[in-house]
Design a protein around this motif. Structure first.
Motif, mmCIF file in Angstrom:
data_model
loop_
_atom_site.group_PDB
_atom_site.id
_atom_site.type_symbol
_atom_site.label_atom_id
_atom_site.label_comp_id
_atom_site.label_asym_id
_atom_site.label_seq_id
_atom_site.Cartn_x
_atom_site.Cartn_y
_atom_site.Cartn_z
ATOM 1 N N GLN A 115 17.419 7.401 -4.496
ATOM 2 C CA GLN A 115 17.363 7.149 -5.934
ATOM 3 C C GLN A 115 17.869 5.739 -6.190
ATOM 4 N N CYS A 116 17.055 4.772 -5.820
ATOM 5 C CA CYS A 116 17.445 3.379 -5.973
ATOM 6 C C CYS A 116 16.261 2.608 -6.547
ATOM 7 N N PRO A 117 16.526 1.447 -7.141
ATOM 8 C CA PRO A 117 15.427 0.657 -7.672
ATOM 9 C C PRO A 117 14.530 0.138 -6.548
ATOM 10 N N LEU A 118 13.245 0.079 -6.831
ATOM 11 C CA LEU A 118 12.279 -0.455 -5.886
ATOM 12 C C LEU A 118 11.595 -1.657 -6.521
ATOM 13 N N LYS B 132 0.847 -1.199 0.000
ATOM 14 C CA LYS B 132 0.000 0.000 0.000
ATOM 15 C C LYS B 132 0.877 1.243 0.000
ATOM 16 N N LYS B 133 0.354 2.252 -0.580
ATOM 17 C CA LYS B 133 1.018 3.566 -0.635
ATOM 18 C C LYS B 133 2.343 3.510 -1.362
ATOM 19 N N LEU B 134 2.497 2.584 -2.297
ATOM 20 C CA LEU B 134 3.741 2.502 -3.067
ATOM 21 C C LEU B 134 3.989 3.799 -3.832
ATOM 22 N N LYS B 135 2.977 4.300 -4.482
ATOM 23 C CA LYS B 135 3.117 5.529 -5.266
ATOM 24 C C LYS B 135 3.607 6.669 -4.387
ATOM 25 N N ASP B 136 2.992 6.844 -3.229
ATOM 26 C CA ASP B 136 3.373 7.918 -2.314
ATOM 27 C C ASP B 136 4.828 7.772 -1.880
ATOM 28 N N TYR B 137 5.220 6.550 -1.578
ATOM 29 C CA TYR B 137 6.605 6.293 -1.157
ATOM 30 C C TYR B 137 7.590 6.624 -2.272
ATOM 31 N N VAL B 138 7.267 6.180 -3.492
ATOM 32 C CA VAL B 138 8.167 6.422 -4.630
ATOM 33 C C VAL B 138 8.308 7.921 -4.872
ATOM 34 N N GLN B 139 7.195 8.622 -4.831
ATOM 35 C CA GLN B 139 7.232 10.056 -5.124
ATOM 36 C C GLN B 139 7.941 10.860 -4.041
ATOM 37 N N LYS B 140 7.828 10.434 -2.791
ATOM 38 C CA LYS B 140 8.418 11.195 -1.688
ATOM 39 C C LYS B 140 9.805 10.704 -1.285
ATOM 40 N N SER B 141 10.210 9.556 -1.793
ATOM 41 C CA SER B 141 11.489 8.972 -1.409
ATOM 42 C C SER B 141 12.649 9.836 -1.880
ATOM 43 N N LYS B 142 13.583 10.054 -0.989
ATOM 44 C CA LYS B 142 14.789 10.798 -1.340
ATOM 45 C C LYS B 142 15.851 9.859 -1.909
ATOM 46 N N VAL C 37 10.630 1.427 -10.623
ATOM 47 C CA VAL C 37 9.927 0.279 -10.059
ATOM 48 C C VAL C 37 10.049 -0.944 -10.963
ATOM 49 N N THR C 38 10.326 -2.082 -10.340
ATOM 50 C CA THR C 38 10.248 -3.379 -11.013
ATOM 51 C C THR C 38 9.152 -4.158 -10.312
ATOM 52 N N GLU C 39 8.214 -4.636 -11.105
ATOM 53 C CA GLU C 39 7.072 -5.384 -10.565
ATOM 54 C C GLU C 39 7.322 -6.879 -10.758
ATOM 55 N N LEU C 40 7.214 -7.624 -9.675
ATOM 56 C CA LEU C 40 7.367 -9.073 -9.693
ATOM 57 C C LEU C 40 5.984 -9.664 -9.462
ATOM 58 N N ASP C 41 5.458 -10.384 -10.459
ATOM 59 C CA ASP C 41 4.092 -10.887 -10.383
ATOM 60 C C ASP C 41 4.051 -12.400 -10.453
ATOM 61 N N ALA C 42 3.112 -12.974 -9.714
ATOM 62 C CA ALA C 42 2.838 -14.402 -9.793
ATOM 63 C C ALA C 42 1.333 -14.574 -9.733
ATOM 64 N N GLY C 43 0.818 -15.493 -10.532
ATOM 65 C CA GLY C 43 -0.614 -15.731 -10.512
ATOM 66 C C GLY C 43 -1.020 -16.846 -11.442
ATOM 67 N N TRP C 44 -2.261 -17.256 -11.278
ATOM 68 C CA TRP C 44 -2.814 -18.365 -12.058
ATOM 69 C C TRP C 44 -3.390 -17.846 -13.369
ATOM 70 N N ILE C 45 -2.935 -18.404 -14.473
ATOM 71 C CA ILE C 45 -3.514 -18.142 -15.789
ATOM 72 C C ILE C 45 -3.788 -19.500 -16.406
ATOM 73 N N ASP C 46 -5.043 -19.750 -16.736
ATOM 74 C CA ASP C 46 -5.467 -21.038 -17.303
ATOM 75 C C ASP C 46 -5.033 -22.219 -16.435
ATOM 76 N N GLY C 47 -5.121 -22.047 -15.112
ATOM 77 C CA GLY C 47 -4.815 -23.130 -14.186
ATOM 78 C C GLY C 47 -3.341 -23.392 -13.948
ATOM 79 N N ILE C 48 -2.472 -22.554 -14.496
ATOM 80 C CA ILE C 48 -1.023 -22.722 -14.341
ATOM 81 C C ILE C 48 -0.471 -21.502 -13.601
#
Length: 101
Positions: free
Chosen positions: A50-53, A38-48, A82-93
């Motif tokens: 300059q590193c990957p999240l 939660k509040k990822l956007k706020d953190y990214v915008q206010k963070s001093k 930002v790098t987004e790491l996602d996992a989830g079910w697609i077509d049962g896999i």
């Protein structure tokens, strides 16, 4: 500030773990699915800093696609940060993806 070369090595390691180790751990029941950050956007915008999240999401229901951030996020506040790491079910896999913005 972290050396760019070191930052790239850390990023590579996180992405490799996500793609190789997390699927194995999930299939063995070692991963506890948690709510999204939660509040990822706020953190990214206010963070001093300059590193990957990294933003990780495990979808607990069947999905049509695996990404959380929309086009506005990718083109604005998440771009280059930002790098987004996602996992989830697609077509049962269970699928694992990496999205760098």
């Amino acid at each position: 500030m972290v050396n760019k070369e070191i930052s790239m090595k850390i990023g590579k390691a996180i992405k490799e773990i996500w793609m190789k180790n997390i699927p194995k751990d999930f299939s063995k029941g070692y991963i506890i699915n948690e709510d999204c950050l939660k509040k990822l956007k706020d953190y990214v915008q206010k963070s001093k800093f300059q590193c990957p999240l990294y933003f990780a999401v495990i979808y607990e229901v069947e999905c049509c696609w695996l990404h959380w951030l929309d086009k506005r996020s990718k083109n604005n506040w998440a771009s280059g940060r930002v790098t987004e790491l996602d996992a989830g079910w697609i077509d049962g896999i269970m699928n694992y993806e990496v999205h760098s913005y």
